[in-house]
Structures are given as C-alpha cells and as structure tokens.
Write a protein that holds these residues in place. Sequence first.
Motif, mmCIF file in Angstrom:
data_model
loop_
_atom_site.group_PDB
_atom_site.id
_atom_site.type_symbol
_atom_site.label_atom_id
_atom_site.label_comp_id
_atom_site.label_asym_id
_atom_site.label_seq_id
_atom_site.Cartn_x
_atom_site.Cartn_y
_atom_site.Cartn_z
ATOM 1 N N ASP A 79 0.812 -1.215 0.000
ATOM 2 C CA ASP A 79 0.000 0.000 0.000
ATOM 3 C C ASP A 79 0.847 1.266 0.000
ATOM 4 O O ASP A 79 0.483 2.274 -0.596
ATOM 5 N N HIS A 80 1.972 1.209 0.698
ATOM 6 C CA HIS A 80 2.883 2.354 0.783
ATOM 7 C C HIS A 80 4.269 1.870 0.343
ATOM 8 O O HIS A 80 5.012 1.288 1.135
ATOM 9 N N LEU A 81 4.584 2.096 -0.919
ATOM 10 C CA LEU A 81 5.807 1.522 -1.485
ATOM 11 C C LEU A 81 7.068 2.009 -0.784
ATOM 12 O O LEU A 81 8.070 1.280 -0.717
ATOM 13 N N LEU A 82 7.054 3.230 -0.267
ATOM 14 C CA LEU A 82 8.208 3.771 0.459
ATOM 15 C C LEU A 82 7.895 4.007 1.927
ATOM 16 O O LEU A 82 8.633 4.727 2.614
ATOM 17 N N GLY A 83 6.828 3.385 2.424
ATOM 18 C CA GLY A 83 6.470 3.536 3.824
ATOM 19 C C GLY A 83 5.762 4.853 4.104
ATOM 20 O O GLY A 83 5.352 5.577 3.185
ATOM 21 N N THR A 84 5.610 5.173 5.381
ATOM 22 C CA THR A 84 4.990 6.428 5.806
ATOM 23 C C THR A 84 5.936 7.160 6.751
ATOM 24 O O THR A 84 6.887 6.585 7.288
ATOM 25 N N ASP A 85 5.640 8.452 6.990
ATOM 26 C CA ASP A 85 6.520 9.262 7.824
ATOM 27 C C ASP A 85 5.986 9.381 9.237
ATOM 28 O O ASP A 85 5.091 8.638 9.645
ATOM 29 N N TYR A 86 6.515 10.351 9.992
ATOM 30 C CA TYR A 86 6.173 10.499 11.399
ATOM 31 C C TYR A 86 4.735 10.997 11.609
ATOM 32 O O TYR A 86 4.222 10.963 12.731
ATOM 33 N N LEU A 87 4.084 11.466 10.541
ATOM 34 C CA LEU A 87 2.680 11.865 10.615
ATOM 35 C C LEU A 87 1.774 10.921 9.848
ATOM 36 O O LEU A 87 0.603 11.216 9.627
ATOM 37 N N GLY A 88 2.306 9.778 9.439
ATOM 38 C CA GLY A 88 1.510 8.788 8.733
ATOM 39 C C GLY A 88 1.292 9.094 7.261
ATOM 40 O O GLY A 88 0.467 8.443 6.610
ATOM 41 N N VAL A 95 7.600 12.487 -1.709
ATOM 42 C CA VAL A 95 8.732 12.616 -2.629
ATOM 43 C C VAL A 95 8.280 13.250 -3.946
ATOM 44 O O VAL A 95 8.956 14.127 -4.500
ATOM 45 N N LEU A 96 7.141 12.809 -4.466
ATOM 46 C CA LEU A 96 6.637 13.366 -5.720
ATOM 47 C C LEU A 96 6.319 14.848 -5.576
ATOM 48 O O LEU A 96 6.688 15.660 -6.427
ATOM 49 N N TYR A 97 5.633 15.200 -4.503
ATOM 50 C CA TYR A 97 5.307 16.610 -4.305
ATOM 51 C C TYR A 97 6.540 17.413 -3.902
ATOM 52 O O TYR A 97 6.636 18.604 -4.222
ATOM 53 N N GLY A 98 7.462 16.793 -3.199
ATOM 54 C CA GLY A 98 8.712 17.476 -2.891
ATOM 55 C C GLY A 98 9.530 17.749 -4.133
ATOM 56 O O GLY A 98 10.262 18.743 -4.208
ATOM 57 N N GLY A 99 9.399 16.881 -5.143
ATOM 58 C CA GLY A 99 10.075 17.127 -6.411
ATOM 59 C C GLY A 99 9.576 18.392 -7.072
ATOM 60 O O GLY A 99 10.342 19.096 -7.741
ATOM 61 N N ARG A 100 8.306 18.697 -6.903
ATOM 62 C CA ARG A 100 7.773 19.946 -7.460
ATOM 63 C C ARG A 100 8.523 21.148 -6.879
ATOM 64 O O ARG A 100 8.918 22.075 -7.597
ATOM 65 N N ALA A 270 14.081 9.725 5.155
ATOM 66 C CA ALA A 270 15.184 10.579 4.704
ATOM 67 C C ALA A 270 15.912 9.975 3.517
ATOM 68 O O ALA A 270 16.378 10.694 2.626
ATOM 69 N N GLY A 271 15.999 8.633 3.500
ATOM 70 C CA GLY A 271 16.731 7.980 2.414
ATOM 71 C C GLY A 271 16.106 8.196 1.058
ATOM 72 O O GLY A 271 16.811 8.396 0.066
ATOM 73 N N SER A 272 14.780 8.189 0.981
ATOM 74 C CA SER A 272 14.117 8.379 -0.316
ATOM 75 C C SER A 272 14.371 9.785 -0.852
ATOM 76 O O SER A 272 14.634 9.968 -2.048
ATOM 77 N N ALA A 273 14.320 10.789 0.019
ATOM 78 C CA ALA A 273 14.610 12.156 -0.421
ATOM 79 C C ALA A 273 16.080 12.315 -0.787
ATOM 80 O O ALA A 273 16.416 12.983 -1.776
ATOM 81 N N GLY A 274 16.971 11.702 -0.001
ATOM 82 C CA GLY A 274 18.393 11.794 -0.307
ATOM 83 C C GLY A 274 18.757 11.144 -1.622
ATOM 84 O O GLY A 274 19.545 11.697 -2.407
ATOM 85 N N VAL A 275 18.181 9.979 -1.896
ATOM 86 C CA VAL A 275 18.436 9.309 -3.167
ATOM 87 C C VAL A 275 17.889 10.134 -4.330
ATOM 88 O O VAL A 275 18.511 10.203 -5.397
ATOM 89 N N SER A 276 16.747 10.765 -4.126
ATOM 90 C CA SER A 276 16.177 11.601 -5.185
ATOM 91 C C SER A 276 17.106 12.761 -5.526
ATOM 92 O O SER A 276 17.367 13.048 -6.705
#
Length: 303
Positions: A79-88, A95-100, A270-276
Amino acid sequence: MSAAVNPADVPTEQPPAKRVSEYHLMWRAFRRDPLAVVSLIILLVFVLGAIFAPWLTPYSAQGLGDPNILEKFVSPNGDHLLGTDYLGRDVLARVLYGGRTSLSIGFLVVFFAAIIGIPLGAVAGYFGGWVDNLLMRVTDVFLAFPPLLLAIALAAALGASFINTMIAISFTWWPWYARLVRAQTLSLRQRYFIEAARSVGVSNWKIITTHILPNVLTPVLVQITLDMGGAILTGAAISFIGLGVQPPTADWGQMISIGRIYFIERPWYAGSAGVSIFLVVLAFNLIGDTVRDVLDPRTRRSA
C-alpha cells in the motif's frame, strides 16, 4: 540524318543529397553517450512524476501535507511503497510533491540568475571603460562571499518561504553568468562582423541583442545545465536548516532534515529524499558534460 539517341545514354538528374541539420547532428552525438541518455531518462521520470503527482499516487492529500496518525511509521509495503513518515503520510507522495518544490527552485534560480547576469555581462564586455569597471566591481562584491553562506544570510533576512529561497539563491548565482558572458563578449566585440555592423550604422544595443548575445549562448547553455544540480543542492541545504520551504509543503531538503532524527530505525523517509537529490544532481552533471561536448563542433565532428 542525326543518329538516334538512346534513352539509356541520357544522364538523369540526381536528387539532391539530404542535408543533415545541425540539430540532428547534435542529437545524434548526444545519443552516442549512454550515460547522458540514462541521465535524461532519470530527469524525465522525476519531472513527469512531479507534474503528474496527483494522478500517480492515491495519497495526493498526504503529499500536500494532510496527516494520517493511525498509520505512522509504516514500513514499505504494497500500500505504501516507500512507507509512511512520522505523521503517517505516504513517503512516495511526499517525494513526488517534494520534487515539485526542489525542481522548481533549481529551474527558477538558474533562470533568474541568467536573466540578471547575461545582460549585465554583455553590457560590461561590449562598452568597457567605466561601465565595465562599475558592473564588475559590483560583481566582485557578490563573489567575495561564499555563495551558500550569502544565500543563507539572505534567506534568513527575507524570511523562510519558497519565494525568498529562490530570490536568495538567485542573488548569489548571477555574478558567475555576468563574468562568463563578459569574457565571451570581450573576444567578440573586435571581430570583423561586429566592426561591419558598426560601420553601417547599427546601434550598440542592436549589436548586443542580435550579434553578441546569440554568439555567447553556447557556453551559457552549458553552464546552465551544470548549475541546475548545484541550485537544487543549495535549495535543499537551505531547507535542511529550516530557512526554506516550510511545512506542510513537501521539500526534499526538509524531508532529510526531519528524517535524520529517525534514520537509524526508519531510514526510508530521509533515504528516499536523499536518493532523489543524488540521482537528479548526478543526472544534471552528466548531461552538462555531454552538452558541453555536443556543442563543441570539434568534439562533435570527431564523434
């Protein structure tokens, strides 16, 4: 009587050879570099992912910042390919919206830095004298400070926001374009075609816009391509220390800043954003190297 003419002996007009355009040669030279092609594909994936983020994830609201506390820190699953964060919130959506945000900062910073630096460099190099001295001394003032430190100081003075981050970085980057264009203009203003334009009464501003600027765009284009990655890194660094884009707006630097606290036990945030950031910056640098070779006629001809 004249001898009969054999139709086979009459020379037929050959069709003109198809002329290969300069742009086709550049594209063909670009395609010969597999790293550049892979880098271009990576960039297209991130750019298209940022553009079509609302349609690529079922958690669009979470990408925009809506929390879901019941699913806080869920490990990557179906359901969550990269998991969820501290707020679920779904990390892939973030990551997609952060790319914007991060990609927009990179593109806009380089655009405005070039818009400021290119005309100033062309004017300084063409007119010389006191105009050159004045503009270059102002440029030296900006170059006297480390770019990242100056950008952080400006962002702190202006306030933390997307617009202020873009303005702060742009004000530290334009001097490099001014210097580059000035050097190119100094070598162009004594050329024969410039002298010919002056001799027939073409105005100085017309010469700058129609003869100088088109001939300095090649090194500028290479510099723009190489600077994209650096602008994204600088924007991420400012967001990392809390002076950039503010929550709930997603940003890769902000995600790394928050995710570092939970990195040991939950590295996917953090790893997903760092890799991006790593992939996008590396792709821009590799494409920049190839563009530099492609735009050089000697290198392109040998390839």
